[in-house]
Design a protein around this motif. Structure first.
Motif, PDB file in Angstrom:
ATOM      1  N   GLN A  10      55.242  35.987  48.806  1.00  0.00           N
ATOM      2  CA  GLN A  10      54.243  36.837  49.471  1.00  0.00           C
ATOM      3  C   GLN A  10      54.830  38.173  49.921  1.00  0.00           C
ATOM      4  O   GLN A  10      54.584  38.636  51.025  1.00  0.00           O
ATOM      5  N   ASP A  12      54.766  41.712  50.610  1.00  0.00           N
ATOM      6  CA  ASP A  12      53.629  42.616  50.796  1.00  0.00           C
ATOM      7  C   ASP A  12      54.032  44.077  50.926  1.00  0.00           C
ATOM      8  O   ASP A  12      53.182  44.940  50.974  1.00  0.00           O
ATOM      9  N   ARG A  16      51.403  44.617  55.941  1.00  0.00           N
ATOM     10  CA  ARG A  16      50.541  43.580  56.501  1.00  0.00           C
ATOM     11  C   ARG A  16      51.367  42.553  57.269  1.00  0.00           C
ATOM     12  O   ARG A  16      52.538  42.361  56.998  1.00  0.00           O
ATOM     13  N   THR A  17      50.748  41.904  58.202  1.00  0.00           N
ATOM     14  CA  THR A  17      51.456  40.908  59.000  1.00  0.00           C
ATOM     15  C   THR A  17      50.921  39.500  58.796  1.00  0.00           C
ATOM     16  O   THR A  17      51.428  38.550  59.365  1.00  0.00           O
ATOM     17  N   HIS A  19      51.229  37.206  56.575  1.00  0.00           N
ATOM     18  CA  HIS A  19      52.171  36.174  56.156  1.00  0.00           C
ATOM     19  C   HIS A  19      53.414  36.142  57.037  1.00  0.00           C
ATOM     20  O   HIS A  19      54.285  35.298  56.827  1.00  0.00           O
ATOM     21  N   ALA A  20      53.518  37.023  58.007  1.00  0.00           N
ATOM     22  CA  ALA A  20      54.702  37.094  58.856  1.00  0.00           C
ATOM     23  C   ALA A  20      54.508  36.400  60.202  1.00  0.00           C
ATOM     24  O   ALA A  20      55.332  35.580  60.616  1.00  0.00           O
ATOM     25  N   ASP A  27      56.864  41.369  61.307  1.00  0.00           N
ATOM     26  CA  ASP A  27      56.057  41.950  60.236  1.00  0.00           C
ATOM     27  C   ASP A  27      56.587  41.462  58.895  1.00  0.00           C
ATOM     28  O   ASP A  27      57.584  40.740  58.837  1.00  0.00           O
ATOM     29  N   THR A  28      55.931  41.853  57.820  1.00  0.00           N
ATOM     30  CA  THR A  28      56.354  41.380  56.506  1.00  0.00           C
ATOM     31  C   THR A  28      57.678  42.006  56.059  1.00  0.00           C
ATOM     32  O   THR A  28      58.385  41.417  55.253  1.00  0.00           O
ATOM     33  N   ARG A  31      60.227  39.634  57.354  1.00  0.00           N
ATOM     34  CA  ARG A  31      60.139  38.420  56.548  1.00  0.00           C
ATOM     35  C   ARG A  31      60.784  38.637  55.180  1.00  0.00           C
ATOM     36  O   ARG A  31      61.558  37.811  54.703  1.00  0.00           O
ATOM     37  N   THR A  32      60.496  39.764  54.545  1.00  0.00           N
ATOM     38  CA  THR A  32      61.074  40.096  53.244  1.00  0.00           C
ATOM     39  C   THR A  32      62.591  40.215  53.341  1.00  0.00           C
ATOM     40  O   THR A  32      63.310  39.709  52.479  1.00  0.00           O
TER      41      THR A  32
END
Length: 165
Positions: A10, A12, A16-17, A19-20, A27-28, A31-32
């Motif tokens: 995911q 992004d 966007r948040t 999936h975070a 935030d993403t 996460r990334t």
């Protein structure tokens, strides 16, 4: 050379948040970063990584080690588009791998597996897919990075022993 599996990256691009937040990331982008750090720690350049759907923005794959193969989920781009990016060694809807542990079926969604399938690795699924021989390899359940087939088989053997007790 090891074989690794992961799903539901995911990626992004940070805007966007969705999936975070459920996983404690601000935030993403955070996460990334975590996924990429974990990937680099677990995967060697000569390894293969099978991504079982829901990649998101695939630009993040470019700097990660390993040969990447995509088993598409409904939300992933068409195979020709994925292959045109040159980020993937292969793209398919389903794959059966003959491994030292036996035949392993790879799917983005476990509902597509046939009754004859004995070992199925899959991505995210709605509902409970805790069926014998089915292993979910979503990034959130695997410590935020790919996991090797040997680790999956070791975990599956431990689960089988606990079930028998």
């Amino acid at each position: 050379m090891a074989i690794h599996f992961v799903a539901d990256l995911q990626f992004d691009g940070g805007e966007r948040t969705r999936h975070a937040h459920p996983h404690g990331f601000a935030d993403t982008a955070e996460r990334t970063r975590r996924i990429c750090e974990t990937w680099r720690a677990r995967v060697a350049p000569e390894d293969s990584v099978w991504i079982l759907g829901n990649v998101g923005n695939a630009v993040h794959l470019a700097g990660l080690p390993g040969s990447k193969h995509l088993v598409r989920a409904a939300g992933d781009p068409p195979a020709w588009n994925c292959l045109a990016t040159r980020r993937y060694a292969s793209v398919c809807e389903m794959r059966r791998l003959d491994t030292e542990h036996g035949l392993v079926t790879l799917l983005a969604h476990p509902g597509a597996a046939g009754e004859e399938e004995r070992m199925v690795l899959h991505g995210r699924a709605r509902g409970d897919w805790r069926r014998r021989g089915f292993v979910c390899v979503t990034v959130a359940e695997l410590g935020w990075g790919p996991v090797s087939l040997d680790q999956i088989m070791s975990q599956a053997a431990g689960d089988a022993l606990r079930d028998a007790a």
